[in-house]
Structures are given as structure tokens and as C-alpha cells.
Design a protein around this motif. Structure first.
Motif, PDB file in Angstrom:
ATOM      1  N   LEU A   1      -3.417  10.210  27.058  1.00  6.92           N
ATOM      2  CA  LEU A   1      -2.278   9.607  26.418  1.00  6.92           C
ATOM      3  C   LEU A   1      -2.163   8.410  26.466  1.00  6.92           C
ATOM      4  O   LEU A   1      -1.298   7.642  25.964  1.00  6.92           O
ATOM      5  CB  LEU A   1      -1.305  10.801  26.700  1.00  6.92           C
ATOM      6  N   ALA A   2      -1.163   8.041  27.601  1.00  8.86           N
ATOM      7  CA  ALA A   2      -1.200   6.777  28.195  1.00  8.86           C
ATOM      8  C   ALA A   2      -1.594   5.816  27.868  1.00  8.86           C
ATOM      9  O   ALA A   2      -0.893   4.667  27.213  1.00  8.86           O
ATOM     10  CB  ALA A   2      -1.128   6.989  29.948  1.00  8.86           C
ATOM     11  N   LEU A   3      -3.083   6.092  27.869  1.00  5.78           N
ATOM     12  CA  LEU A   3      -3.955   4.552  27.402  1.00  5.78           C
ATOM     13  C   LEU A   3      -4.131   4.678  25.597  1.00  5.78           C
ATOM     14  O   LEU A   3      -3.470   2.885  25.776  1.00  5.78           O
ATOM     15  CB  LEU A   3      -5.747   5.376  27.680  1.00  5.78           C
ATOM     16  N   VAL A   4      -3.492   4.947  25.191  1.00  5.54           N
ATOM     17  CA  VAL A   4      -3.565   5.279  23.672  1.00  5.54           C
ATOM     18  C   VAL A   4      -2.090   4.485  23.484  1.00  5.54           C
ATOM     19  O   VAL A   4      -1.830   3.679  22.582  1.00  5.54           O
ATOM     20  CB  VAL A   4      -3.909   6.863  22.902  1.00  5.54           C
ATOM     21  N   LEU A   5      -0.921   5.403  24.281  1.00  6.56           N
ATOM     22  CA  LEU A   5       0.492   4.410  24.155  1.00  6.56           C
ATOM     23  C   LEU A   5       0.011   2.964  24.324  1.00  6.56           C
ATOM     24  O   LEU A   5       1.606   2.310  23.605  1.00  6.56           O
ATOM     25  CB  LEU A   5       1.269   5.159  25.401  1.00  6.56           C
ATOM     26  N   VAL A   6      -0.364   2.529  25.772  1.00  6.40           N
ATOM     27  CA  VAL A   6      -0.547   1.280  26.018  1.00  6.40           C
ATOM     28  C   VAL A   6      -0.913   0.234  25.287  1.00  6.40           C
ATOM     29  O   VAL A   6      -0.485  -0.847  24.498  1.00  6.40           O
ATOM     30  CB  VAL A   6      -0.484   0.535  27.334  1.00  6.40           C
TER      31      VAL A   6
END
Length: 518
Positions: A328-333
Motif C-alpha cells: 500500500l505504501a509503495l503504491v501510494l508513493v
């Protein structure tokens, strides 16, 4: 414990997939610099809405939003939700107006030059670039801290991986690549965020277990009357509104949408969606304080509220849930980083026809891609030294709150001159800076240089942000009221033209009558 090998493997696989999608979709669709930085009238309502949501939802919602919740409680939750919703609603009105009076525009800086003249243009360019650059650095800081904390991955590895992969597909496909990847990322972000929160609450014993943990640790976080929290929540509203008015991201998408109705409808949907997402993300900080060892005293060397949500994950949930949150964090960034790369390069690229002697389309495209590389390298370098994502944002927000209203007010009246707009912005910046708790002891240094005349900094940020926004707004309204200037707004459509059209009237594409605007 998630190993660094697993985390890096997940990152590389995810980044590769989106890079292939971005390049594949934009292949054959970027024939000019207009396609690269504007993608004019190409995005349907669904894609426009998706990119408006995804472009806001950076990794900061897992870091700075929970950090705010951990520090100031339920009032920060409300403040972040309202603060993120208001700019989207404002753009639902501003967007159609921008398309109406500047139909062939590209950036807020070319508008500032044509409307206000060189001095205000230079100030807006500086502030806008600084704001988005800090935003970009904060995003890379956030994802680097997350991977370092969860899996022990060195910050430099994560920052270079993310920045490098995103740079490849945005440098090649420009805004078109960003919009299509945003659409897919949004479809991943919403279910992953909801699932992550639900699974964490379940692992902590349900809503009752979460509530008991918060009340036992710090009941003031749930007190809607907690004064510092209220002040901070109101400060967020001013900060986010002012800063987003200086965000080139939205100006790009206003032109990329396939019509004014699409712009208005999509921003209204984003008003509700973004507000609710921020409420959910900020609540994670309160939950973390009640159920993890979160240190909220920023002066402490053990301060860790910036990774509050990831502290909560440690030992509380299964490893596969942690991997899901990392994804999730990677997709968000990625959803925000590609947007900011495009926005920053488009700002300067739109100005190149005025700065260079009759550049051809190839020169402009090379310039746009070169600028994207420079921005990426610089942002990666800054991200390796930052400590708090929230405080990185606040430095940028101060600039936006001082300049936002004077900039957009000129879309609706011809009575505001360039000198008045610049003066109003500087007044706001001066008022806000007087109360701002600058890092690295800068406030003390400024106070010493001014003979001890500065007031004490406001740790809740209400006085700097509200002061900057209200002072600049008030000065703008007063000076426009008493001014004898009368700029013809219809001239903007003649002064600002497509980059693939030749200049007329013997001038450059953004030539402004500075004797009128200044």
C-alpha cells in the motif's frame, strides 16, 4: 519480521509492473510537448476522478496523517479531513473558470506572468516549485523510512529504486502515463487501506480493545475540546487550502480532463473521497498511541510519531499484513511521485518558449525530460536527510498559505495589480513567519537578528498558517477594492497559447503587458 530481501523483491516487482504499464500505454501517444505535459482533453470522468484521488494519496497518509493524529488527537482527524476536502471543492469552481478564461493554458506560472507580470511570476514560480519539491522529498522520505523501519532496508536503496523507476515511465510518457497508472493505483489504494485498518483493529481486539487502549494511554486524544488539538486542526485547514492553490498538479488535470463538466464533477467526488480517506488515515495515529510505544515529544531523541502506524504493526499483526501495508505504501508513493515529477517539469517547460529563442518541439520535450531527471536526483538527496514528513510539509505549506489567495483572486477580478498581489503575498509570509516554529533553531536566529522582536513560535501552527492566509487575503481584498487598475481578463486567452502554435503579434507566447499588470 519482514526481511529486507522480501521487501526489496516486493518493491522491484511492483515498480516494474507500473513502469511497464506506464510506458506501454503512452507508447505512440506522446507526439509533442503538449501531449507530454498536458494530455489536453484526453481524460474521461472516471480517469479524472481516479487521478485526483490517487495524486493526493501519497505515502504521507500513512506517516504525516497518523503523526498528526498521534500528536493532537481527534481534532487533527477532523482538521485533516476538512482540510483535504476544501481544496478539492474549491477547484470544482476554479477549474471550469480556468478553462474558460485560459483555454490553451498549461501552468499556474504562465498565468501568473500574463496576469501579474514578472515580479509576481518570479515569486509564484519560486514558491510553487519549493512547495512541490518539498512534497516530493517528503514522499521519498516517507517510503524510505517505512521500508527501513519494517524491513531494515537502507533509506538510499528505497529512495533510488522508487525515484528511478517512476522517473523512467514519467520521463517517457509524461502526464498520460501518470494518469493511467494513477487509475490503476487508485483501484488498489482504497481496498488496501480499508483492509489494512480493518485487520489492525481486529488484531487489537476490535473497536472496544482499541478504545480502551487509547483511554488508558492518553484520553485527551479523544477529547474534542482538547484546545491544542482544536488549534492544530484549524491550522491544518488553512495550511492545506493555501498550499493546494499553489499545486501545479491540479492545473495539469484541469486541462487533461475532457471538459469543464468533467472537471467540476470529478473534483466534487474527490472532495468527499479525499476527506474520508484522510479521516481514516489520521485515526491510525490515535490508535497507534493507545496500542504501541509511540514517543510524541519532538525534542526527544527517541521521537517516533512519524512512523506511528508502522510501530503499531510491529508484533501486532501477521507478517503478510505487514507486507500488504508495505505494498500500500509503495503504491501510494508512486501515485504521488509520478504526479509531482510531471508537475514540476511542466512548470518550467511551459515557460521555455519565453526564455529561449523560438525552441522547436523536440527541444521542449528534451528540456521537460531533463528537468524531470534533475528534480528526481535532488529530491532523493534531500529525502535521505529528513526526519519528519509532517514538518517537511509544514515548511512548504507556509509558503502556500501566503500566496494562494492573491494568485487565484486574479481569475475573477481585473482590479488586482501585480504589485498589489506580490505585496499581499509578502505581508502574509511575514505574518506567518513571525509565529512559525522553524526547525534547526532558525526562529531563534531570526529573532536575534531582529533584536528580539519576534513573538514566541506557535507549536500548534494555528497562528502562522491562519495569520499568513488571512493577512494575505485581507490585504488582497483591500488593495483590489481601492485600486484603479482594470486588467481585461479576456486578454489571458490571447497571451497564453498552446506550445505547438507559433507566437503572434511579434511577441513570445507568454508576453504580458506589464505596464498594466504591474
Amino acid at each position: 519480521m519482514v526481511t529486507s530481501t522480501v521487501a526489496l523483491g516486493l518493491a522491484i516487482a511492483t515498480l516494474t509492473v507500473f513502469t511497464v504499464i506506464g510506458i506501454g500505454f503512452s507508447r505512440g501517444r506522446v507526439d509533442s510537448v503538449e501531449d507530454l505535459i498536458t494530455a489536453r482533453n484526453s481524460a474521461t470522468g472516471g480517469r479524472t476522478t481516479a487521478t485526483l484521488i490517487a495524486s493526493v494519496m501519497g505515502v504521507w497518509i500513512l506517516l504525516s496523517a497518523p503523526e498528526a493524529g498521534a500528536l493532537y488527537g481527534i481534532a487533527a482527524v477532523i482538521g485533516y479531513g476538512i482540510g483535504e476536502a476544501i481544496p478539492m471543492f474549491a477547484y470544482s469552481k476554479l477549474g471550469p473558470r480556468i478553462r474558460e478564461i485560459i483555454p490553451d493554458g498549461h501552468s499556474l506560472t504562465e498565468y501568473a506572468y500574463a496576469r501579474y507580470g514578472g515580479a509576481m511570476y518570479a515569486f509564484v514560480l519560486t514558491v510553487s516549485v519549493l512547495y512541490m519539491f518539498v512534497f516530493l522529498a517528503a514522499e521519498l522520505t516517507g517510503i524510505s523510512l517505512a521500508f527501513q523501519y519494517v524491513a531494515g532496508v537502507p533509506q538510499w536503496k528505497t529512495a533510488i529504486l522508487v525515484g528511478g523507476f517512476v522517473l523512467v515511465y514519467t520521463g517517457y510518457g509524461g502526464l498520460r502515463a501518470s494518469i493511467v497508472t494513477d487509475t490503476i493505483q487508485m483501484l488498489l489504494i482504497l481496498p488496501l487501506l480499508i483492509a489494512s485498518v480493518a485487520l489492525v483493529i481486529f488484531a487489537l481486539g476490535g473497536a472496544s480493545g482499541v478504545y480502551e487502549g487509547i483511554v488508558t494511554t492518553d484520553p485527551t486524544l479523544l477529547d474534542p475540546g482538547f484546545v491544542p488539538g482544536i488549534r492544530f486542526g484549524v491550522a491544518l485547514i488553512f495550511a492545506i487550502l493555501g498550499a493546494e492553490l499553489l499545486n501545479q498538479t491540479w492545473w495539469q488535470r484541469i486541462y487533461a480532463a475532457d471538459g469543464a463538466d468533467t472537471v467540476e464533477r470529478s473534483f466534487r467526488i474527490a472532495t468527499v473521497a479525499n476527506g474520508l480517506i484522510l479521516v481514516l488515515a489520521t485515526l491510525l495515529g490515535i490508535i497507534s498511541v493507545g496500542n504501541a510505544d509511540v514517543v510524541t515529544q519532538f525534542s526527544s531523541e527517541n521521537y517516533n510519531a512519524g512512523t506511528a502506524f508502522f510501530l503499531l504493526l510491529e508484533g501486532a499483526v501477521a507478517e503478510w499484513i505487514v507486507l500488504g501495508v508495505l505494498l500500500l505504501a509503495l503504491v501510494l508513493v508512486m501515485s504521488t511521485t509520478d504526479t509531482l515529477f510531471n508537475a514540476l517539469s511542466s512548470l518550467v517547460t511551459a515557460d521555455l518558449p519565453r526564455l529561449l529563442v523560438d525552441p522547436d518541439d523536440r527541444t521542449l520535450r528534451i528540456g521537460a525530460r531533463a528537468l524531470t531527471v534533475i528534480v528526481a536526483v535532488a529530491a532523493i538527496a534531500i529525502s535521505l536527510r529528513a526526519r519528519s514528513v509532517l514538518r517537511l510539509f509544514f515548511v512548504a505549506d507556509l509558503l502556500g498559505t501566503a500566496v494562494g489567495f492573491p494568485l487565484v483572486y486574479g481569475l475573477f477580478t481585473g482590479r488586482l495589480s501585480g504589485r498589489s498581489a506580490l505585496a499581499s503575498s509578502l505581508v502574509g509570509l511575514a505574518v506567518g513567519s513571525a509565529f512559525f516554529p522553524f526547525p534547526f533553531g532558525l526562529h531563534r536566529t531570526l529573532d536575534s537578528l531582529l533584536g528580539g522582536s519576534l513573538p514566541a513560535p506557535d507549536p500548534t501552527y494555528l497562528l502562522p498558517f491562519a495569520g499568513a492566509f488571512l493577512a494575505s487575503t485581507g490585504t488582497t481584498l483591500v488593495t483590489a477594492r481601492i485600486s484603479n487598475d482594470q486588467f481585461d481578463l479576456d486578454r489571458l486567452s490571447h497571451k497564453i497559447r498552446r506550445l505547438d502554435e507559433p507566437a503572434t503579434d511579434g511577441g513570445t507566447q507568454m508576453e504580458a503587458d506589464t505596464e498594466v499588470t504591474e
